[in-house]
Design a protein around this motif. Structure first.
Motif, PDB file in Angstrom:
ATOM      1  N   ILE A 148       9.071   0.682  -1.482  1.00 45.89           N
ATOM      2  CA  ILE A 148       9.378  -0.137  -0.310  1.00 45.89           C
ATOM      3  C   ILE A 148      10.336   0.607   0.625  1.00 45.89           C
ATOM      4  CG2 ILE A 148      10.470  -2.289   0.435  1.00 45.89           C
ATOM      5  CD1 ILE A 148       9.419  -3.536  -2.184  1.00 45.89           C
ATOM      6  N   ALA A 149      11.323   1.308   0.052  1.00 48.31           N
ATOM      7  CA  ALA A 149      12.277   2.054   0.874  1.00 48.31           C
ATOM      8  C   ALA A 149      11.572   3.148   1.666  1.00 48.31           C
ATOM      9  CB  ALA A 149      13.367   2.658  -0.012  1.00 48.31           C
ATOM     10  N   ALA A 150      10.624   3.835   1.033  1.00 52.19           N
ATOM     11  CA  ALA A 150       9.872   4.875   1.738  1.00 52.19           C
ATOM     12  C   ALA A 150       9.015   4.267   2.846  1.00 52.19           C
ATOM     13  CB  ALA A 150       8.991   5.652   0.756  1.00 52.19           C
ATOM     14  N   ALA A 151       8.404   3.098   2.572  1.00 51.37           N
ATOM     15  CA  ALA A 151       7.613   2.419   3.596  1.00 51.37           C
ATOM     16  C   ALA A 151       8.492   2.007   4.772  1.00 51.37           C
ATOM     17  CB  ALA A 151       6.908   1.199   2.987  1.00 51.37           C
ATOM     18  N   TYR A 152       9.712   1.579   4.477  1.00 44.74           N
ATOM     19  CA  TYR A 152      10.652   1.189   5.532  1.00 44.74           C
ATOM     20  C   TYR A 152      11.018   2.404   6.385  1.00 44.74           C
ATOM     21  CZ  TYR A 152      14.746  -0.847   7.798  1.00 44.74           C
ATOM     22  OH  TYR A 152      15.646  -1.303   8.730  1.00 44.74           O
ATOM     23  N   ALA A 153      11.271   3.535   5.718  1.00 46.57           N
ATOM     24  CA  ALA A 153      11.621   4.754   6.451  1.00 46.57           C
ATOM     25  C   ALA A 153      10.467   5.230   7.334  1.00 46.57           C
ATOM     26  CB  ALA A 153      12.030   5.855   5.475  1.00 46.57           C
ATOM     27  N   LEU A 154       9.249   4.974   6.900  1.00 49.55           N
ATOM     28  CA  LEU A 154       8.080   5.325   7.722  1.00 49.55           C
ATOM     29  C   LEU A 154       8.018   4.457   8.977  1.00 49.55           C
ATOM     30  CD1 LEU A 154       5.329   5.800   4.997  1.00 49.55           C
ATOM     31  CD2 LEU A 154       5.855   7.459   6.792  1.00 49.55           C
ATOM     32  N   LYS A 155       8.303   3.178   8.815  1.00 47.57           N
ATOM     33  CA  LYS A 155       8.177   2.250   9.936  1.00 47.57           C
ATOM     34  C   LYS A 155       9.372   2.301  10.880  1.00 47.57           C
ATOM     35  CE  LYS A 155       6.808  -2.476  11.026  1.00 47.57           C
ATOM     36  NZ  LYS A 155       6.332  -3.775  10.487  1.00 47.57           N
ATOM     37  N   TYR A 156      10.564   2.543  10.318  1.00 44.37           N
ATOM     38  CA  TYR A 156      11.788   2.559  11.130  1.00 44.37           C
ATOM     39  C   TYR A 156      12.557   3.863  10.912  1.00 44.37           C
ATOM     40  CZ  TYR A 156      10.748  -2.455  11.172  1.00 44.37           C
ATOM     41  OH  TYR A 156      10.128  -3.672  11.310  1.00 44.37           O
ATOM     42  N   PRO A 157      11.987   4.993  11.313  1.00 46.32           N
ATOM     43  CA  PRO A 157      12.635   6.285  11.040  1.00 46.32           C
ATOM     44  C   PRO A 157      14.013   6.418  11.675  1.00 46.32           C
ATOM     45  CG  PRO A 157      10.838   6.535  12.624  1.00 46.32           C
ATOM     46  CD  PRO A 157      10.729   5.149  12.069  1.00 46.32           C
ATOM     47  N   GLU A 158      14.231   5.743  12.790  1.00 46.45           N
ATOM     48  CA  GLU A 158      15.526   5.860  13.478  1.00 46.45           C
ATOM     49  C   GLU A 158      16.644   5.146  12.732  1.00 46.45           C
ATOM     50  OE1 GLU A 158      13.782   1.972  14.739  1.00 46.45           O
ATOM     51  OE2 GLU A 158      13.013   4.015  14.399  1.00 46.45           O
ATOM     52  N   ARG A 159      16.318   4.355  11.727  1.00 48.28           N
ATOM     53  CA  ARG A 159      17.333   3.573  11.009  1.00 48.28           C
ATOM     54  C   ARG A 159      17.782   4.223   9.700  1.00 48.28           C
ATOM     55  NH1 ARG A 159      14.863  -2.602  11.477  1.00 48.28           N
ATOM     56  NH2 ARG A 159      14.655  -2.651  13.755  1.00 48.28           N
ATOM     57  N   VAL A 160      17.098   5.266   9.248  1.00 51.47           N
ATOM     58  CA  VAL A 160      17.397   5.871   7.947  1.00 51.47           C
ATOM     59  C   VAL A 160      17.777   7.330   8.141  1.00 51.47           C
ATOM     60  CG1 VAL A 160      16.538   6.346   5.618  1.00 51.47           C
ATOM     61  CG2 VAL A 160      15.724   4.325   6.851  1.00 51.47           C
ATOM     62  N   ARG A 161      18.956   7.704   7.631  1.00 45.12           N
ATOM     63  CA  ARG A 161      19.381   9.108   7.761  1.00 45.12           C
ATOM     64  C   ARG A 161      19.359   9.855   6.438  1.00 45.12           C
ATOM     65  NH1 ARG A 161      25.443   9.965   7.859  1.00 45.12           N
ATOM     66  NH2 ARG A 161      26.409   8.081   7.029  1.00 45.12           N
ATOM     67  N   HIS A 162      19.220   9.148   5.332  1.00 48.13           N
ATOM     68  CA  HIS A 162      19.015   9.802   4.031  1.00 48.13           C
ATOM     69  C   HIS A 162      18.330   8.790   3.122  1.00 48.13           C
ATOM     70  CE1 HIS A 162      20.324  13.241   1.326  1.00 48.13           C
ATOM     71  NE2 HIS A 162      19.682  12.429   0.516  1.00 48.13           N
ATOM     72  N   LEU A 163      17.276   9.231   2.445  1.00 43.38           N
ATOM     73  CA  LEU A 163      16.502   8.371   1.555  1.00 43.38           C
ATOM     74  C   LEU A 163      16.741   8.819   0.119  1.00 43.38           C
ATOM     75  CD1 LEU A 163      14.359   6.082   1.439  1.00 43.38           C
ATOM     76  CD2 LEU A 163      12.602   7.861   1.594  1.00 43.38           C
ATOM     77  N   VAL A 164      17.118   7.886  -0.743  1.00 41.59           N
ATOM     78  CA  VAL A 164      17.359   8.189  -2.156  1.00 41.59           C
ATOM     79  C   VAL A 164      16.339   7.407  -2.979  1.00 41.59           C
ATOM     80  CG1 VAL A 164      19.028   8.217  -4.042  1.00 41.59           C
ATOM     81  CG2 VAL A 164      19.819   8.465  -1.676  1.00 41.59           C
ATOM     82  N   LEU A 165      15.538   8.115  -3.766  1.00 43.39           N
ATOM     83  CA  LEU A 165      14.483   7.503  -4.570  1.00 43.39           C
ATOM     84  C   LEU A 165      14.829   7.677  -6.036  1.00 43.39           C
ATOM     85  CD1 LEU A 165      11.429   8.951  -2.592  1.00 43.39           C
ATOM     86  CD2 LEU A 165      12.508   6.701  -2.305  1.00 43.39           C
ATOM     87  N   ALA A 166      15.124   6.575  -6.722  1.00 42.81           N
ATOM     88  CA  ALA A 166      15.524   6.601  -8.122  1.00 42.81           C
ATOM     89  C   ALA A 166      14.365   6.154  -9.004  1.00 42.81           C
ATOM     90  CB  ALA A 166      16.742   5.706  -8.349  1.00 42.81           C
ATOM     91  N   ASP A 167      13.800   7.109  -9.735  1.00 45.41           N
ATOM     92  CA  ASP A 167      12.661   6.846 -10.619  1.00 45.41           C
ATOM     93  C   ASP A 167      11.647   5.947  -9.918  1.00 45.41           C
ATOM     94  OD1 ASP A 167      12.357   7.915 -13.415  1.00 45.41           O
ATOM     95  OD2 ASP A 167      11.595   5.905 -13.743  1.00 45.41           O
ATOM     96  N   THR A 168      11.254   6.386  -8.760  1.00 42.43           N
ATOM     97  CA  THR A 168      10.436   5.553  -7.887  1.00 42.43           C
ATOM     98  C   THR A 168       8.994   5.436  -8.380  1.00 42.43           C
ATOM     99  OG1 THR A 168       9.830   5.201  -5.564  1.00 42.43           O
ATOM    100  CG2 THR A 168       9.753   7.460  -6.375  1.00 42.43           C
ATOM    101  N   TRP A 169       8.380   4.343  -8.029  1.00 40.88           N
ATOM    102  CA  TRP A 169       6.998   4.039  -8.415  1.00 40.88           C
ATOM    103  C   TRP A 169       6.087   4.192  -7.189  1.00 40.88           C
ATOM    104  CZ3 TRP A 169       3.874   0.279  -6.243  1.00 40.88           C
ATOM    105  CH2 TRP A 169       2.662   0.020  -6.874  1.00 40.88           C
ATOM    106  N   GLY A 170       4.806   4.457  -7.443  1.00 41.40           N
ATOM    107  CA  GLY A 170       3.790   4.321  -6.404  1.00 41.40           C
ATOM    108  C   GLY A 170       3.543   5.522  -5.534  1.00 41.40           C
ATOM    109  N   PHE A 171       4.027   6.700  -5.900  1.00 37.45           N
ATOM    110  CA  PHE A 171       3.810   7.874  -5.057  1.00 37.45           C
ATOM    111  C   PHE A 171       2.546   8.651  -5.420  1.00 37.45           C
ATOM    112  CE2 PHE A 171       7.764   6.834  -3.344  1.00 37.45           C
ATOM    113  CZ  PHE A 171       8.039   7.650  -2.249  1.00 37.45           C
ATOM    114  N   PRO A 172       2.313   9.014  -6.679  1.00 37.18           N
ATOM    115  CA  PRO A 172       1.116   9.813  -6.995  1.00 37.18           C
ATOM    116  C   PRO A 172      -0.154   8.977  -6.970  1.00 37.18           C
ATOM    117  CG  PRO A 172       2.327   9.349  -8.987  1.00 37.18           C
ATOM    118  CD  PRO A 172       3.162   8.809  -7.865  1.00 37.18           C
ATOM    119  N   GLU A 173      -1.267   9.677  -6.864  1.00 37.00           N
ATOM    120  CA  GLU A 173      -2.575   9.024  -6.882  1.00 37.00           C
ATOM    121  C   GLU A 173      -2.999   8.759  -8.318  1.00 37.00           C
ATOM    122  OE1 GLU A 173      -6.487   9.475  -4.037  1.00 37.00           O
ATOM    123  OE2 GLU A 173      -5.296  11.233  -4.544  1.00 37.00           O
TER     124      GLU A 173
END
Length: 232
Positions: free
Chosen positions: A12-37
């Protein structure tokens, strides 16, 4: 802001950064789900399950993951305590009466309307794979956005997220940290290391404005270097 997401929260955090790039200056992904195919051939394809198991799985497919906790009513507390005693044990050194408080907390969170579970169920295909994996979209992230990736060496979640980010954002800053001995709940299994890497991510975000792009880019480990922490 510096945005941190764990598990589904990372997706969800990555999706948010995609939609609102101007609002995020560093993204931290902790054991994140849903990235690989999802792999083309799953374990079930290689080793077909018995008919009764497949029938049971099909019958339960419309249900949310924690439906049994709600169906059990007041006995849900006992069910959580019996099925996930490990979570209380992880909190025990820091929290008095953890064996009672943690199961109660988990039960009360999940006895409510399952909005988060419903979202996860809608986004998921098969066992634990995303219908629309983030790997197809990470190339659209702002190339100037630095990303810190942490994952536990013993986690059930696919641990190729950092590698996928490096491949799809070759000219961007990606910092990958492997927490040896940690499972999916990296913040519980290795809290000191987890906090250390979060603070480092915050420090990097604060330092970016005062340093040249080349200086910051030199710290990126997108060339295949992955920082692995020793087990204690």
């Amino acid at each position: 802001m510096i945005l941190l997401g764990h598990s589904l929260g990372g997706y969800i955090a990555a999706a948010y950064a995609l939609k609102y790039p101007e609002r995020v200056r560093h993204l931290v992904l902790a054991d994140t789900w849903g990235f690989p195919e999802r792999p083309a051939q799953s374990l079930q394809d290689k080793q077909p399950l018995p008919l009764w198991v497949r029938a049971l799985a099909t019958a339960m497919q419309p249900l949310n993951p924690l439906w049994a906790v709600r169906a059990a009513g007041p006995a849900g507390r006992w069910l959580v305590r019996r099925t996930r005693p490990d979570l209380a044990l992880k909190f025990a050194p820091r929290l008095p009466h953890a064996e009672q408080l943690i199961p109660d907390y988990i039960y009360k969170c999940n006895a409510q309307t399952p909005s988060g579970e419903s979202a996860f169920h809608a986004l998921m295909i098969g066992f634990g794979w995303a219908k629309n994996p983030m790997v197809h979209r990470v190339g659209q992230l702002d190339p100037k956005l630095p990303i810190t990736v942490m994952y536990g060496s013993r986690s059930w979640v696919d641990n190729t997220t950092g590698e996928l980010l490096c491949q799809n954002r070759p000219n961007s800053k990606t910092y990958v940290q492997v927490l040896n001995g940690a499972g999916h709940h990296v913040y519980l299994d290795k809290p000191d290391l987890f906090n250390k890497y979060v603070i480092e991510a915050c420090d990097r975000a604060d330092a970016t404005d005062s340093r040249t792009e080349k200086q910051v880019a030199d710290e990126s480990n997108c060339n295949g270097e992955i920082n692995s922490t020793p087990s204690s």
